[in-house]
Design an enzyme around this catalytic site. Structure first.
Site, PDB file in Angstrom:
ATOM      1  CB  CYS A 165       4.077   5.002  -1.402  1.00 38.32           C
ATOM      2  SG  CYS A 165       2.450   4.754  -2.274  1.00 38.32           S
ATOM      3  CB  CYS A 223      14.793   8.083  -3.950  1.00 40.14           C
ATOM      4  SG  CYS A 223      14.836   7.753  -5.557  1.00 40.14           S
ATOM      5  CG  LEU A 280       8.740  14.129 -13.007  1.00 35.86           C
ATOM      6  CD1 LEU A 280       9.631  13.454 -14.150  1.00 35.86           C
ATOM      7  CD2 LEU A 280       7.606  14.874 -13.948  1.00 35.86           C
ATOM      8  CG  HIS A 281       9.602  12.226  -6.795  1.00 38.36           C
ATOM      9  ND1 HIS A 281       8.265  11.813  -6.331  1.00 38.36           N
ATOM     10  CD2 HIS A 281      10.157  10.985  -6.995  1.00 38.36           C
ATOM     11  CE1 HIS A 281       8.096  10.519  -6.468  1.00 38.36           C
ATOM     12  NE2 HIS A 281       9.399   9.905  -6.865  1.00 38.36           N
ATOM     13  CB  CYS A 318       2.154  -3.164  -4.362  1.00 40.24           C
ATOM     14  SG  CYS A 318       3.448  -1.873  -4.197  1.00 40.24           S
ATOM     15  CB  CYS A 323      12.417   5.750  -1.039  1.00 39.96           C
ATOM     16  SG  CYS A 323      12.121   4.146  -1.186  1.00 39.96           S
ATOM     17  CB  CYS A 351      16.100   0.369  -4.189  1.00 42.48           C
ATOM     18  SG  CYS A 351      16.219   1.319  -5.722  1.00 42.48           S
ATOM     19  N   GLY A 389      12.670  -1.737  -4.513  1.00 43.05           N
ATOM     20  CA  GLY A 389      13.381  -1.868  -5.546  1.00 43.05           C
ATOM     21  C   GLY A 389      13.061  -1.159  -6.810  1.00 43.05           C
ATOM     22  CD  GLU A 445       7.679  -4.800   4.022  1.00 44.54           C
ATOM     23  OE1 GLU A 445       7.165  -4.709   5.291  1.00 44.54           O
ATOM     24  OE2 GLU A 445       7.871  -3.500   3.689  1.00 44.54           O
TER      25      GLU A 445
HETATM   26  N1  SAH Z   1      11.587   2.100  -7.774  1.00 45.24           N
HETATM   27  C1  SAH Z   1      10.610   2.492  -8.352  1.00 45.24           C
HETATM   28  C2  SAH Z   1       9.459   1.793  -7.878  1.00 45.24           C
HETATM   29  C3  SAH Z   1       9.007   1.706  -6.426  1.00 45.24           C
HETATM   30  S1  SAH Z   1       8.635   3.009  -5.462  1.00 45.24           S
HETATM   31  C4  SAH Z   1      10.150   3.928  -8.460  1.00 45.24           C
HETATM   32  O1  SAH Z   1      10.852   4.747  -7.676  1.00 45.24           O
HETATM   33  O2  SAH Z   1       9.342   4.400  -9.052  1.00 45.24           O
HETATM   34  C5  SAH Z   1       7.034   3.096  -5.954  1.00 45.24           C
HETATM   35  C6  SAH Z   1       6.605   4.751  -5.664  1.00 45.24           C
HETATM   36  O3  SAH Z   1       6.564   4.971  -4.241  1.00 45.24           O
HETATM   37  C7  SAH Z   1       7.456   5.752  -6.343  1.00 45.24           C
HETATM   38  O4  SAH Z   1       6.943   6.559  -6.935  1.00 45.24           O
HETATM   39  C8  SAH Z   1       8.394   6.147  -5.066  1.00 45.24           C
HETATM   40  O5  SAH Z   1       8.808   7.621  -5.539  1.00 45.24           O
HETATM   41  C9  SAH Z   1       7.153   6.411  -4.027  1.00 45.24           C
HETATM   42  N2  SAH Z   1       7.724   6.522  -2.598  1.00 45.24           N
HETATM   43  C10 SAH Z   1       8.910   6.210  -2.136  1.00 45.24           C
HETATM   44  N3  SAH Z   1       9.144   6.487  -1.012  1.00 45.24           N
HETATM   45  C11 SAH Z   1       7.901   7.152  -0.471  1.00 45.24           C
HETATM   46  C12 SAH Z   1       7.474   7.822   0.819  1.00 45.24           C
HETATM   47  N4  SAH Z   1       8.226   7.725   1.679  1.00 45.24           N
HETATM   48  N5  SAH Z   1       6.335   8.337   0.554  1.00 45.24           N
HETATM   49  C13 SAH Z   1       5.606   8.378  -0.624  1.00 45.24           C
HETATM   50  N6  SAH Z   1       5.854   7.769  -1.531  1.00 45.24           N
HETATM   51  C14 SAH Z   1       7.110   7.142  -1.810  1.00 45.24           C
HETATM   52 FE1  SF4 Z   2      14.409   2.935  -5.350  1.00 44.17          FE
HETATM   53 FE2  SF4 Z   2      12.101   3.773  -6.069  1.00 44.17          FE
HETATM   54 FE3  SF4 Z   2      12.837   3.946  -3.352  1.00 44.17          FE
HETATM   55 FE4  SF4 Z   2      14.044   5.403  -5.324  1.00 44.17          FE
HETATM   56  S1  SF4 Z   2      11.691   5.557  -4.740  1.00 44.17           S
HETATM   57  S2  SF4 Z   2      15.022   4.379  -3.590  1.00 44.17           S
HETATM   58  S3  SF4 Z   2      14.133   4.208  -7.134  1.00 44.17           S
HETATM   59  S4  SF4 Z   2      12.511   2.123  -4.544  1.00 44.17           S
END
Ligand code: SAH
Ligand code: SF4
Length: 374
Positions: free
Chosen positions: A343, A115, A222-223, A104, A118, A111, A167, A91
């Site tokens: 996101c 996480c 960071l999270h 984006c 995600c 990936c 990714g 996407e």
């Molecule tokens: N893999 C990279 C870039 C893609 S994710 C990374 O992790 O940085 C882009 C952003 O979306 C990241 O900051 C990720 O933590 C955030 N993200 C992922 N899942 C999400 C969700 N369910 N709600 C809000 N943000 C999320």
């Molecule tokens: Fe991959 Fe970024 Fe999603 Fe983590 S937040 S699983 S690194 S796409």
């Protein structure tokens, strides 16, 4: 198989043209046709010699991505779903704002980082995208949007790129690097380094490489304010813990186009959103001496995560706490959630080769309370 010219940055295209016995300025002309004018076939390229056009037609192509669907949100956000073959779909999302247009872009089908919060992570990993597939997202979006928005010649629809789609871009570094160079090249999209952002979950050695090879704006996901919690949310933390990641961020700033790192922080109800955790975060970045800004992302829920979004008041209180400590903090507006383009909602479709969904489902998160006692 025909060579895909979207796989090349200008140097690569010059080398390819050299192999065909063509001079470098021909490569520049070709590059401009492809990326500035959005040409999809060689017959259009009226100032190239017919002999070269014929040669190219037999050996190369400008390979677009197959569009599965396109959705336009009430707020103008556009989401494309592209077929990248073998059952994988990725996407790309365009987010229009008053003063900019942000694309984006995805870097992988799925990936491997996995996480917890995600949906891409839950889908597991299929494969890396090629440079051509990364660039094709920008090529398609820019030229489609120009037509749709009826922009005057020379005006661009996309002013900013964020590598925040599906990714982990720094786990696909060799394809990412030429793609970044295409984005920045004045003969192609001409984006400034400040307006191209790589977002990473923290692949430390590749942060160092990016600094040396092609410094662009850096966002780090960071999270969590401590390793115990981050290990559970972002499994890559076990390999590259916070002190190493923050040290890499500090070194990155030596050549970065901006004088701060953006820290992304996904707000998860009862997991990482307490005020004591905000305080721990302040101590963490101060001790590491990293100039930074925080971007709080309200969690976008999906059923398999077992997690919920922090209430709005708690996000505000968390933001206020960081701001009172002198850290510039913004809360990300949710865009395009009516078309699942926000996101972490980018699910695409991935032939999982890692069984991530099974591994991640409903593993409880233990919130270590040390940060909250402090
Ligand atoms: N893999 C990279 C870039 C893609 S994710 C990374 O992790 O940085 C882009 C952003 O979306 C990241 O900051 C990720 O933590 C955030 N993200 C992922 N899942 C999400 C969700 N369910 N709600 C809000 N943000 C999320
Ligand atoms: Fe991959 Fe970024 Fe999603 Fe983590 S937040 S699983 S690194 S796409």
């Amino acid at each position: 198989m025909l060579a895909n010219l979207l796989d090349f940055d200008l140097e690569g295209l010059a080398a390819y043209c050299g192999d065909l016995g063509e001079k470098r300025f021909r490569a520049t002309q070709l590059f401009r046709w492809i990326h500035q004018k959005g040409a999809g076939d060689f017959a259009q390229m009226s100032d190239l010699a017919k002999s070269l056009r014929d040669k190219l037609a037999g050996a190369a192509e400008i390979r677009p991505l197959a569009v599965i669907s396109e959705h336009v949100s009430a707020d103008g956000t556009v989401k494309w779903l592209f077929d990248v073959g073998a059952g994988d779909a990725i996407e790309t999302v365009f987010i229009p704002e008053d003063d900019r247009g942000t694309l984006c872009i995805s870097s992988q089908a799925g990936c491997a980082v996995g996480c917890r919060f995600c949906s891409t992570g839950h889908q597991g990993f299929s494969r890396n995208l090629t440079t051509g597939e990364i660039v094709a997202q920008l090529w398609h979006a820019e030229h489609q949007l120009r037509l749709r928005l009826n922009l005057p010649a020379g005006e661009r629809a996309i002013s900013n790129v964020v590598m925040m789609g599906m990714g982990e871009p720094l786990q696909n570094y060799s394809a990412l690097l030429p793609a970044l160079r295409v984005m920045l090249d004045d003969h192609a999209y001409g984006l400034s380094r400040r307006r191209v952002t790589v977002s990473t979950s923290g692949v430390v050695p590749m942060v160092e490489r990016l600094r040396d090879d092609c410094p662009v704006s850096l966002a780090v996901s960071l999270h969590a304010p401590d390793d115990a919690l981050r290990d559970q949310l972002v499994p890559l933390n076990k390999k590259y813990p916070l002190h190493e990641l923050l040290a890499a961020c500090r070194r990155y700033l030596e050549s970065a186009p901006r004088d701060f790192i953006t820290f992304e922080y996904c707000m998860l109800d009862g997991v990482n959103d307490g005020l004591a955790q905000a305080d721990a975060l302040v101590r963490l970045v101060r001790q590491a001496d990293v100039a930074c800004k925080f971007n709080l992302i309200p969690f976008n829920p999906f059923p398999a995560s077992g997690l919920t979004r922090s209430p709005h008041e708690r996000v505000l209180a968390f933001a206020r706490r960081l701001q009172e400590s002198g850290l510039v903090t913004t809360i990300r507006k949710t865009r395009g959630d009516d078309i699942d383009a926000a996101c972490g909602q980018l699910a695409g479709e991935v032939q999982d080769r890692t069984r991530a969904g099974v591994r991640l489902r409903r593993v409880p998160i233990t919130v270590v309370q040390s940060a909250q006692r402090a």
